[in-house]
Design a protein around this motif. Structure first.
Motif, mmCIF file in Angstrom:
data_model
loop_
_atom_site.group_PDB
_atom_site.id
_atom_site.type_symbol
_atom_site.label_atom_id
_atom_site.label_comp_id
_atom_site.label_asym_id
_atom_site.label_seq_id
_atom_site.Cartn_x
_atom_site.Cartn_y
_atom_site.Cartn_z
ATOM 1 N N ARG A 1 0.815 -1.219 0.000
ATOM 2 C CA ARG A 1 0.000 0.000 0.000
ATOM 3 C C ARG A 1 0.848 1.269 0.000
ATOM 4 O O ARG A 1 0.437 2.294 -0.524
ATOM 5 C CB ARG A 1 -0.933 0.012 1.203
ATOM 6 C CG ARG A 1 -2.033 -1.003 1.083
ATOM 7 C CD ARG A 1 -2.976 -0.920 2.233
ATOM 8 N NE ARG A 1 -4.014 -1.947 2.119
ATOM 9 C CZ ARG A 1 -4.937 -2.145 3.011
ATOM 10 N NH1 ARG A 1 -4.977 -1.405 4.100
ATOM 11 N NH2 ARG A 1 -5.823 -3.079 2.828
ATOM 12 N N LEU A 2 2.025 1.186 0.612
ATOM 13 C CA LEU A 2 2.887 2.367 0.682
ATOM 14 C C LEU A 2 3.752 2.549 -0.563
ATOM 15 O O LEU A 2 4.303 3.626 -0.764
ATOM 16 C CB LEU A 2 3.786 2.291 1.920
ATOM 17 C CG LEU A 2 3.078 2.457 3.258
ATOM 18 C CD1 LEU A 2 4.072 2.315 4.392
ATOM 19 C CD2 LEU A 2 2.376 3.794 3.340
ATOM 20 N N GLY A 3 3.864 1.540 -1.388
ATOM 21 C CA GLY A 3 4.677 1.626 -2.602
ATOM 22 C C GLY A 3 4.314 2.803 -3.483
ATOM 23 O O GLY A 3 5.191 3.593 -3.871
ATOM 24 N N PRO A 4 3.040 2.970 -3.850
ATOM 25 C CA PRO A 4 2.673 4.124 -4.686
ATOM 26 C C PRO A 4 2.961 5.470 -4.015
ATOM 27 O O PRO A 4 3.349 6.430 -4.684
ATOM 28 C CB PRO A 4 1.170 3.950 -4.909
ATOM 29 C CG PRO A 4 0.913 2.503 -4.692
ATOM 30 C CD PRO A 4 1.911 2.064 -3.657
ATOM 31 N N ALA A 5 2.817 5.546 -2.699
ATOM 32 C CA ALA A 5 3.107 6.797 -1.989
ATOM 33 C C ALA A 5 4.591 7.114 -2.064
ATOM 34 O O ALA A 5 4.990 8.269 -2.252
ATOM 35 C CB ALA A 5 2.652 6.707 -0.536
ATOM 36 N N LYS A 6 5.427 6.097 -1.940
ATOM 37 C CA LYS A 6 6.875 6.302 -2.035
ATOM 38 C C LYS A 6 7.245 6.799 -3.427
ATOM 39 O O LYS A 6 8.072 7.701 -3.573
ATOM 40 C CB LYS A 6 7.605 5.002 -1.713
ATOM 41 C CG LYS A 6 9.101 5.139 -1.733
ATOM 42 C CD LYS A 6 9.784 3.836 -1.391
ATOM 43 C CE LYS A 6 11.289 3.994 -1.477
ATOM 44 N NZ LYS A 6 11.983 2.734 -1.282
ATOM 45 N N ASP A 7 6.621 6.229 -4.445
ATOM 46 C CA ASP A 7 6.882 6.680 -5.807
ATOM 47 C C ASP A 7 6.446 8.131 -6.006
ATOM 48 O O ASP A 7 7.140 8.911 -6.654
ATOM 49 C CB ASP A 7 6.161 5.790 -6.817
ATOM 50 C CG ASP A 7 6.735 4.372 -6.856
ATOM 51 O OD1 ASP A 7 7.894 4.183 -6.432
ATOM 52 O OD2 ASP A 7 6.012 3.466 -7.305
ATOM 53 N N LYS A 8 5.327 8.493 -5.429
ATOM 54 C CA LYS A 8 4.824 9.865 -5.538
ATOM 55 C C LYS A 8 5.784 10.837 -4.851
ATOM 56 O O LYS A 8 6.107 11.897 -5.398
ATOM 57 C CB LYS A 8 3.430 9.950 -4.913
ATOM 58 C CG LYS A 8 2.814 11.318 -4.892
ATOM 59 C CD LYS A 8 2.265 11.679 -6.232
ATOM 60 C CE LYS A 8 1.479 12.980 -6.112
ATOM 61 N NZ LYS A 8 1.022 13.452 -7.377
ATOM 62 N N VAL A 9 6.254 10.492 -3.659
ATOM 63 C CA VAL A 9 7.199 11.340 -2.933
ATOM 64 C C VAL A 9 8.492 11.475 -3.732
ATOM 65 O O VAL A 9 9.056 12.563 -3.834
ATOM 66 C CB VAL A 9 7.465 10.775 -1.519
ATOM 67 C CG1 VAL A 9 8.623 11.481 -0.851
ATOM 68 C CG2 VAL A 9 6.209 10.900 -0.670
ATOM 69 N N SER A 10 8.949 10.394 -4.322
ATOM 70 C CA SER A 10 10.161 10.426 -5.129
ATOM 71 C C SER A 10 9.986 11.358 -6.326
ATOM 72 O O SER A 10 10.868 12.164 -6.636
ATOM 73 C CB SER A 10 10.511 9.017 -5.602
ATOM 74 O OG SER A 10 11.649 9.035 -6.418
ATOM 75 N N ASP A 11 8.845 11.262 -6.996
ATOM 76 C CA ASP A 11 8.573 12.145 -8.134
ATOM 77 C C ASP A 11 8.541 13.605 -7.709
ATOM 78 O O ASP A 11 9.105 14.476 -8.387
ATOM 79 C CB ASP A 11 7.237 11.783 -8.793
ATOM 80 C CG ASP A 11 7.279 10.451 -9.517
ATOM 81 O OD1 ASP A 11 8.395 9.953 -9.800
ATOM 82 O OD2 ASP A 11 6.192 9.900 -9.797
ATOM 83 N N LEU A 12 7.899 13.891 -6.587
ATOM 84 C CA LEU A 12 7.836 15.272 -6.100
ATOM 85 C C LEU A 12 9.219 15.786 -5.713
ATOM 86 O O LEU A 12 9.550 16.954 -5.965
ATOM 87 C CB LEU A 12 6.877 15.375 -4.910
ATOM 88 C CG LEU A 12 5.400 15.211 -5.251
ATOM 89 C CD1 LEU A 12 4.563 15.118 -3.974
ATOM 90 C CD2 LEU A 12 4.914 16.355 -6.121
ATOM 91 N N ALA A 13 10.039 14.931 -5.115
ATOM 92 C CA ALA A 13 11.395 15.335 -4.743
ATOM 93 C C ALA A 13 12.223 15.632 -5.989
ATOM 94 O O ALA A 13 13.024 16.572 -5.992
ATOM 95 C CB ALA A 13 12.057 14.247 -3.906
#
Length: 87
Positions: free
Chosen positions: A10-22
């Motif tokens: 469940r946290l995988g997509p959130a990590k990808d989103k944070v990475s993209d924003l960073a």
């Protein structure tokens, strides 16, 4: 599937989103970290300058790791930062 596996999925997509924003806003985040560090350093009248500088550096390193700036496809992972010296 265990609880931790479910949580990771469940946290995988959130990590990808944070990475993209960073990646997209890394320069703005760096600038904000520098401004915050200067403000805190001024308000403490330089008493904690070394610690502020160290913390700002660590935050920027974490941002770089999140943004995967050095990692391309097939490249080795970024090594962890060296342990703090001194105290």
């Amino acid at each position: 599937m265990g609880f931790l596996d479910s949580l990771k999925a469940r946290l995988g997509p959130a990590k990808d989103k944070v990475s993209d924003l960073a990646q997209q806003h890394g320069d703005k985040i760096d600038h904000g970290l520098d401004r915050a560090a200067r403000m805190v350093d001024q308000r403490t009248k330089g008493k904690y300058s070394d610690r502020i500088e160290s913390g700002t550096g660590r935050a920027k390193e974490a941002l770089d790791r999140l943004a995967h700036k050095d990692d391309g496809p097939g490249s080795p992972p970024t090594p962890p930062p060296p342990p703090p010296s001194g105290h």
